[in-house]
Motif scaffolding. Sequence first.
Motif, short mmCIF file in Angstrom:
data_model
loop_
_atom_site.label_atom_id
_atom_site.label_comp_id
_atom_site.label_asym_id
_atom_site.label_seq_id
_atom_site.Cartn_x
_atom_site.Cartn_y
_atom_site.Cartn_z
N GLY A 40 0.79 -1.22 0.00
CA GLY A 40 0.00 0.00 0.00
C GLY A 40 0.82 1.27 0.00
O GLY A 40 0.29 2.36 0.23
N GLU A 41 2.11 1.19 -0.27
CA GLU A 41 2.97 2.38 -0.28
C GLU A 41 2.91 3.12 -1.61
O GLU A 41 3.15 4.32 -1.67
N LEU A 42 2.66 2.38 -2.68
CA LEU A 42 2.66 2.95 -4.01
C LEU A 42 1.21 3.21 -4.41
O LEU A 42 0.37 2.33 -4.31
N PRO A 43 0.91 4.42 -4.86
CA PRO A 43 -0.47 4.71 -5.26
C PRO A 43 -0.94 3.76 -6.36
O PRO A 43 -0.15 3.29 -7.18
N GLY A 44 -2.22 3.48 -6.36
CA GLY A 44 -2.82 2.58 -7.35
C GLY A 44 -2.64 3.10 -8.76
O GLY A 44 -2.46 4.30 -9.00
N GLY A 45 -2.68 2.19 -9.70
CA GLY A 45 -2.58 2.57 -11.10
C GLY A 45 -1.16 2.78 -11.59
O GLY A 45 -0.95 3.16 -12.74
N ARG A 46 -0.18 2.57 -10.74
CA ARG A 46 1.22 2.72 -11.16
C ARG A 46 1.73 1.37 -11.66
O ARG A 46 1.37 0.32 -11.15
N ASP A 47 2.58 1.40 -12.64
CA ASP A 47 3.17 0.19 -13.20
C ASP A 47 4.57 0.03 -12.60
O ASP A 47 5.49 0.76 -12.98
N PRO A 48 4.75 -0.91 -11.66
CA PRO A 48 6.05 -1.06 -11.00
C PRO A 48 7.21 -1.28 -11.99
O PRO A 48 8.29 -0.73 -11.80
N ARG A 49 6.97 -2.07 -13.03
CA ARG A 49 8.06 -2.33 -13.98
C ARG A 49 8.43 -1.06 -14.75
O ARG A 49 9.62 -0.78 -14.95
N ALA A 50 7.44 -0.32 -15.20
CA ALA A 50 7.73 0.93 -15.93
C ALA A 50 8.42 1.94 -15.03
O ALA A 50 9.36 2.63 -15.45
N LEU A 51 7.99 2.02 -13.76
CA LEU A 51 8.66 2.92 -12.81
C LEU A 51 10.10 2.47 -12.59
O LEU A 51 11.01 3.30 -12.51
N ALA A 52 10.32 1.16 -12.46
CA ALA A 52 11.67 0.64 -12.27
C ALA A 52 12.55 1.00 -13.46
O ALA A 52 13.71 1.41 -13.29
N ARG A 53 12.01 0.87 -14.65
CA ARG A 53 12.78 1.21 -15.85
C ARG A 53 13.12 2.70 -15.87
O ARG A 53 14.23 3.09 -16.26
N MET A 54 12.16 3.53 -15.50
CA MET A 54 12.42 4.97 -15.47
C MET A 54 13.52 5.29 -14.46
O MET A 54 14.44 6.06 -14.74
N LEU A 55 13.47 4.66 -13.28
CA LEU A 55 14.50 4.90 -12.27
C LEU A 55 15.86 4.38 -12.73
O LEU A 55 16.89 5.03 -12.50
N LEU A 56 15.87 3.24 -13.38
CA LEU A 56 17.12 2.69 -13.91
C LEU A 56 17.76 3.66 -14.90
O LEU A 56 18.95 3.98 -14.81
N VAL A 57 16.97 4.14 -15.84
CA VAL A 57 17.49 5.07 -16.84
C VAL A 57 17.96 6.36 -16.16
O VAL A 57 19.03 6.89 -16.49
N LEU A 58 17.20 6.84 -15.21
CA LEU A 58 17.59 8.04 -14.48
C LEU A 58 18.92 7.83 -13.75
O LEU A 58 19.84 8.65 -13.86
#
Length: 196
Positions: free
Chosen positions: A149-167
């Motif tokens: 319940g830490e991550l707001p609903g509707g977020r894609d964990p894999r896409a967020l992980a990829r964005m953080l990786l690239v960042l």
Amino acid sequence: MARTKEFDPDTALQAALELFWRRGYEATSMAELVEELGIARASIYATFGSKRELYLRALERYGEQHNPVLLAELSQPGPVLPAVRGLVRRFAREAGEDGADGPGRGCFVTNTAVELAPHDPDAARRVAASLGHLETVLTGALVRAEAQGELPGGRDPRALARMLLVLMQGMRVIGKAGDGTARLRDAADQALALLD
């Protein structure tokens, strides 16, 4: 009768890793490797093969040393997002730190991605494996954050992980250019706001 090695190959590999990490592949000569490792050129070839093979082994060693640390950071019990935020901020801080001889040495994997991967398939495979590992670890952490319940609903964990990786890898590149502390901090803050 075979001669025994008069040096520790593990210590020599670590010394090669440090030298390649500081200077890069092309800028590191065999003469510098001989001096840094404290062993004869023939011993380097006999133990590690070519300079390229030694570099690739050093890159593997780097992953063996750093991948478990990242996994441990993001696998602690309890809330996950503070660990993810801490990791991203640490990447930003470390990328902005200068060494005694100028901009930081960056990430060995990122350095390899920039210098060798475009024209060396073996280096490219190792870079891809390392980045894939980091993406998997980040995805796993964000899936746990979603489940807790830490991550707001509707977020894609894999896409967020990829964005953080690239960042994070991009921060390493910017950090090598020097004088990017404010840019790195602002980029980290903006990216982490997406987790709220």
